[in-house]
Every structure is written in C-alpha cells, then in structure tokens.
Design an enzyme around this catalytic site. Structure first.
Site, mmCIF file in Angstrom:
data_model
loop_
_atom_site.group_PDB
_atom_site.id
_atom_site.type_symbol
_atom_site.label_atom_id
_atom_site.label_comp_id
_atom_site.label_asym_id
_atom_site.label_seq_id
_atom_site.Cartn_x
_atom_site.Cartn_y
_atom_site.Cartn_z
ATOM 1 N N ARG A 34 18.895 -38.901 8.250
ATOM 2 C CA ARG A 34 18.412 -37.646 8.852
ATOM 3 C C ARG A 34 17.349 -37.901 9.930
ATOM 4 N NH1 ARG A 34 18.268 -33.447 3.719
ATOM 5 N NH2 ARG A 34 20.376 -32.672 4.038
ATOM 6 N N LYS A 203 32.854 -29.450 -10.044
ATOM 7 C CA LYS A 203 33.084 -28.087 -10.539
ATOM 8 C C LYS A 203 33.772 -27.153 -9.554
ATOM 9 C CE LYS A 203 28.769 -27.833 -12.900
ATOM 10 N NZ LYS A 203 27.638 -27.116 -12.404
ATOM 11 N N GLY A 360 26.078 -34.452 1.658
ATOM 12 C CA GLY A 360 25.866 -34.643 0.230
ATOM 13 C C GLY A 360 26.660 -35.825 -0.297
ATOM 14 N N GLY A 383 24.216 -28.590 1.166
ATOM 15 C CA GLY A 383 24.418 -27.160 0.920
ATOM 16 C C GLY A 383 24.786 -26.412 2.197
HETATM 17 C C1 3PG Z 1 19.130 -30.489 1.758
HETATM 18 O O1 3PG Z 1 18.735 -31.612 1.412
HETATM 19 O O2 3PG Z 1 20.256 -30.030 1.445
HETATM 20 C C2 3PG Z 1 18.265 -29.679 2.664
HETATM 21 O O3 3PG Z 1 17.209 -30.423 3.151
HETATM 22 C C3 3PG Z 1 17.805 -28.427 1.978
HETATM 23 O O4 3PG Z 1 17.004 -28.744 0.896
HETATM 24 P P1 3PG Z 1 16.799 -27.694 -0.279
HETATM 25 O O5 3PG Z 1 18.103 -27.646 -1.046
HETATM 26 O O6 3PG Z 1 15.662 -28.202 -1.109
HETATM 27 O O7 3PG Z 1 16.519 -26.352 0.333
#
Ligand code: 3PG
Length: 403
Positions: A34, A203, A360, A383
């Site tokens: 990042r 899931k 992710g 997310g």
């Molecule tokens: C992530 O790592 O998905 C983003 O930086 C958002 O983080 P958070 O889920 O703690 O809001």
C-alpha cells in the site's frame, strides 16, 4: 473525475488521504504494497512543488491512541522510498497545534505525515464534522487516493471534501484511486467479453451481493473455496463435514435458478479434495484424497477444489477476455491444499486476458504464490473492492467528485 493531472500543486498545501493501513509485526511493516502504491501520486505532487500533507488510518484503534498503532513506521518507510525526509507529526491530536506548525513550516516539495486519523475518535463517527473541518483547514486542495478505505464514510475519506469546497478549494482523486476505479469499474460495467468471474473464500454470507451482481454482469461465474459446499448442498449433494452455511442454501438455489434464467454459466466443483478434518495447525501435513463432488463421505471435509475442477476452471479462464477473481479456492495457507488456488492463479498468469484480483486474501494468495507481477491489476482494497464488485457506490469515490 478530476485527478491530480488536472491540478498544479505548486506552492499549494495538498492534503492526501492514503490507505497506509499496512500489516505490522513487532513494529515492522510486513507488507509495503500500500505504501508503494501511493508513491506515484505523492511524487507527482512533490514534482509540482506542492506542500504534501499525508494522512491515513492504521488498524482498528479499539482502545484509544497507542504507540502500537502509530504511523511512525510508515513515515520511515515512506522517506526511504521517496529519498527525502518525511516530517512525521506524532501528536495524537492529528490536526492540533503540532500539525498546524509543521504545515506552516513547509517549503514547496516538502512532505508531512499526520498521525493515525483514528486516534481521533471523530474519524469514524457521524459527528466527525469538526474533525473534517480541521483537516480541511490544513489544506487548499484535497486528494483522495485511499481506495482501500473508500467504503468508509469517514471524516478524512468523505467528510473533508465539503469543507474544501466551501473554502473554494478543489477535490481530486489520485493515480491509485483512478487506476482502481478504471480496472474494477470497467471490468464490471464495460467488460471485454467473455467475462469470467471467479469467487472463492469461506462463506457465502460474505459474498451474497457480489454473487448476485456479478452473475448479472459476467458470462461465466465460477465458485470455489469453502462457499462451494453450500452450493453443492443446494444442488442436493451430501457434503460430509464440509463447511455449509445452512441459512444460505435457499439463496444458492435462487442463484442457480437465476443463472439458468439469464443463460449464464455457473460452474461448481465437479470434484473436491477431502481430509478427515481441518488442518491444525493450518499448515499441518495432512492426508488428502480427491473424490467427485457427489461422493463426499459423511465423515470427510472438503478443503480444496479437486484436480478435475482445477482443469475445468483453467479452461474457462483460457477462453476469457476479462477475468475478475476474489477469494481462494481452498485452504491455500497449507501447501497440500493450495493446489486448486495455484492452478487458478497459474491460469490467470498465463492468459492474455485482462486479469483483476480483488484485494485481501486473493491478493495475498497471488503474491505469496509468486504470480503478482503477472496480473493486470491487484486491488489494494479488501472490503472496498468487494463492495465495488457488489455494485455499491462507495462514499470515498462519491465524495471525490468535485462538487
Ligand atoms: C482495509 O484494510 O481494508 C482498509 O484499510 C480499511 O480498514 P478497516 O476495515 O479497518 O476500515
């Protein structure tokens, strides 16, 4: 959308919201993706002669400000990457006097990094207006480059823009944000066909809206990972002790009917790799075998797609022009159960199609397996990329429109 290319930051104070939420172990950054992804925007603003004020959250900050979640290690790494000093404002107040003074002292081309925005509880609440305004007060221009955080309607992501607008400043997006929106947006709204979407992960419940949205947009939807067993159960198969989301069986039936109705291909595993139990520890050496998906013994657990399925999925990828992938095909952390995920990653690495990896776990899997540089785009959002694939409008993306 206006981007950093539409502005000249010369002599201007530019607040850049990045997503520097990097994993830390004993104070050390274990994945700098990042930080590296944020560099093009930062370098452009430095080259303009802007005063570059960076901000980000880090971690969840559940128990208030603390040194373990300070952005200090990020400042050090950033400075190394940029080859110039990064003035870190360690003050837990984020926008307080220390920040104001640091910004006042800036020369053109200087870089300041503010402390973790979540150290101010207001960042995450609906009453974050005062904090949004304090952030806006520090700058003339706001650049949103935090794609990974753009699903959060937080003060530094979304709230700040209206105060920038109110003072006659501009809100634009950075290069990373633009790249993410281009790849993910085009794939979903304007894909070169055939468009194959691959979904995995544990899931079904986590991916309900992604499945529904992608089924409408793609030509072929491929299901793997733990969630495949709920689909197989919905098909009427016995799946032994495999992970099943009983409450979502009807949903899976609905999706299979929807695929038929829309004339879309929905591919499920034709065979599966089984073991006596989930590996413990996760990388334990376990004994596995492969069986057809309708022949899983009552006392066995499916933990990866089988070899026939891996071939079937790789063939589907071969015929695609656009591929979006989110979620591993099995328990890829265990080398014995990583074969399905590797086969799919390899098929993506070998195709000329546009290949887009959701953030992710899938991004981690692709990088860990060494295929990272073979993909057209790996999202920096976990997310956020999922919500994007759901077709949701993300608060950070919306706010970035200069209004
Ligand atoms: C992530 O790592 O998905 C983003 O930086 C958002 O983080 P958070 O889920 O703690 O809001």
């Amino acid at each position: 959308k206006k981007t950093v290319d539409d502005i000249n930051a010369k002599g201007k104070r530019v607040l850049v919201r990045c997503d520097f939420n990097v994993p830390l172990k004993n104070g050390q950054i274990t994945d700098e993706t990042r930080i590296v992804a944020a560099l093009p925007t930062i370098k452009k603003l430095i080259a303009d002669g802007g005063k570059v004020i960076l901000c980000s959250h880090l971690g969840k900050v559940k128990n208030g400000p603390n040194e373990g979640e300070s952005l200090a290690p990020v400042a050090v790494r950033l400075s190394e990457k940029l080859g110039q000093p990064v003035n870190f404002v360690a003050d837990y107040n984020v926008t307080g006097e220390a920040a104001t003074k640091a910004v006042e002292a800036m020369k053109d081309g200087d870089v300041v990094l503010l402390q973790n925005t979540r150290f101010r509880g207001a960042e995450e609440t609906k009453n974050g207006e005062a904090f949004s305004k304090e952030l806006a007060d520090l700058a003339d221009i706001y650049v949103c480059d935090a794609f990974g955080s753009s699903h959060r309607a937080h003060a530094s992501v979304a709230g700040v823009t209206k105060f920038i607008t109110a003072k006659g400043g501009e809100n634009v997006v950075g290069y990373l944000m633009q790249k993410e929106i281009d790849f993910l947006g085009n794939a979903v709204e304007n894909p070169v066909r055939p468009f194959v979407a691959i979904l995995g992960g544990a899931k079904v419940a986590d991916k309900l809206n992604v499945i529904a949205n992608l089924l409408e947009k793609c030509d072929t939807l491929i299901i793997g990972g733990g969630m495949a067993y709920t689909f197989l159960k919905a098909k009427g198969y016995e799946v032994g002790t495999s992970l099943v989301d009983d409450e979502k069986i009807d949903y899976c039936k609905e999706m299979m009917a929807k695929a038929d109705k829309l004339g879309k291909k929905l591919l499920l595993p034709v065979d599966t790799t089984i073991a006596a139990a989930f590996p413990n520890p996760i990388d334990a050496e376990i004994e596995v075998s492969a069986v057809d998906s309708d022949k899983i013994p009552a006392d066995k657990m499916g933990l990866d797609i089988g070899p026939k399925t891996a071939e079937l999925y790789a063939d589907a990828v071969k015929s695609a022009k656009t591929v979006v992938w989110n979620g591993p095909m099995g328990v890829f952390e265990n080398p014995i159960l990583a074969k399905g995920t590797i086969a799919v990653a390899k098929s993506l690495a070998e195709t000329d199609a546009t290949t887009i990896i959701g953030g992710g776990d899938s991004a981690a899997a692709v990088n860990q397996l060494g295929f990272g540089d073979k993909m057209s785009h790996i999202s920096t959002g976990g997310g956020a990329s999922l919500e994007f694939l759901e077709g949701k409008e993300l608060p950070g993306v919306m706010a970035a429109d200069d209004k």
